[in-house]
Design an enzyme around this catalytic site. Sequence first.
Site, PDB file in Angstrom:
ATOM      1  N   SER A   1       0.821  -1.210   0.000  1.00 29.19           N
ATOM      2  CA  SER A   1       0.000   0.000   0.000  1.00 29.19           C
ATOM      3  C   SER A   1       0.858   1.265   0.000  1.00 29.19           C
ATOM      4  O   SER A   1       1.562   1.542  -0.954  1.00 29.19           O
ATOM      5  CB  SER A   1      -0.946  -0.041   1.211  1.00 29.19           C
TER       6      SER A   1
ATOM      7  N   LYS B   1      -0.277  -4.436  -3.626  1.00 27.90           N
ATOM      8  CA  LYS B   1      -1.685  -4.190  -3.271  1.00 27.90           C
ATOM      9  C   LYS B   1      -2.384  -3.362  -4.353  1.00 27.90           C
ATOM     10  O   LYS B   1      -3.334  -3.814  -4.978  1.00 27.90           O
ATOM     11  CB  LYS B   1      -1.782  -3.488  -1.921  1.00 27.90           C
TER      12      LYS B   1
END
Length: 544
Positions: free
Chosen positions: A289, A314
Amino acid sequence: MKKILHKKLIIPALAMVIFFSATAFKNNFFEIAKQIEIFTTLFKELNMNYVDDTNPGDLMDTAIKSMLEDLDPYTQFYNEQDVEAARINNAGDYTGIGAKVLTLKDKLVIIEPYKDYAADKAGLKAGDEIIKVDNVTVADFKEDAANLLQGAAGTEVNVTYKRQGRTHTIKIIRESLEIKAVPHYSMVDEKTGYVVLRKFNNKASSETIGAIRALKNQGATQLILDLRGNPGGLLNEAVNVTNIFVPQNQLVVTTKSKVKKYNKTYYTKHNPIDTEIPLVVLVDGSSASASEIVSGALQDMDRAVVVGTRSFGKGLVQRPKPLAYGTQMKITISRYYTPSGRCIQALDYWNRDKNGKATRTKKENYNAFKTKNGRNVFDGGGVQPDIEVKFSKKTPITKAILNENLVFNFATNYYYNHKVEDLKSYKLSDSDFKKFKSYLKTTGFNFETKTEKALNEAITVAKEEGLDEVINSEYDNLTSALQSYKSKAIDGNSTQLKSLITDEIIKRYFYSEGLYTYYTANNTEIKKALSILNNPSQYASILR
């Protein structure tokens, strides 16, 4: 429309949010309203007429979770306790016993007592198994029993736990704990600063800036930023951390969604701290992320050399949406793209395999993009390091051992049978590793490879088709080869396993703070980063 709303006051909180968020689904508004009405009437009839007593809350919880399982794992429903836990995670403050805890079915396991906080001062150690909190038995508690340990600062909690087969009870005074985004920074040598950034809460950029300024005052002329194990957090903080090293008005990340208002571009807004200082960023398979936004942006701008193993991949952005009664939903609203245009999402949650698992983007399907200097970088599978440290990538057998907490449990037993006094010179001996292999045998550890699983499925099909006798000898040979591989796999992964065992043992004696200090003298990735930084021509050639 008003009459419909008036009649359906009992519509569940989740459905209410879906019903009123008209912007996102204006094209199929009627279909959504229709399905809500069907579900509402079903839910009412079920609870009113089912032969046994029902628990509407449990049924709704199951219904929500089952629905969300068809989407990505980051779109989640949060009850009141979950909302508070998320707030703590983002704010960096916590009130409780001051320990990282693993919740299991019948116990809470202390993973790490934070140094000099309540649990540590009370004498709790990693590996202690909490079986009772005050008068509540953990095995009988239906919710997350870790919540029982939280409470106002200054309040008492009685904890009953098992350690090495013996049961103890202690009283702990809860206290406030600041969870730092930057738990450690130090000088690796006379000119190299080392900063560990473990999460992107709302203090991430300010703590990173403070650490870098302190290191520069100590003489740092080059930096290592460690994002390994960092699961991410706040997107705006990822932009701010990137801004430390690049000028104002630089594109860091773009988000794209089916909802126009979520299509955004994020640029650096502040004056940087240092745009010239040589920088290495460390990543691994648990860097996700916001960590990938920072490492991907700095890589695209040719501002840093990325070292380690491929990041998690991600590539998705979530936003919290408040629901009724203090609950909340975190919804995946968009994908993010690095400055070069890459979406580094590795898993496809919308095209699953026959077992319902998300499929991984194949390497041959990666697309090439260009960095500022014209270097090739690729999408589809996380941030690929400029310099890969291959042994750090976790193998299937290593993952299986970690998933069963066998490294953790071995370190627990080691702690009570050994003394370790010299931090930087500690080394796991060959005899200790032999003991670890013997310990694995006593646990009955056995892992199934994907090949082995496929082979077993194949022989099952062969039996159904009456072909099992025809292929029996070949099957036996393959099975024997797999068993031989598995018996050798521990030694084949000894370097990685020794490193993981060492890390866990170091934490038992010297806490996480000691582990970071140990890293600066012994960690392979940090040594690689140092060799690059200390060779300016190599550093420059990588970025060219």
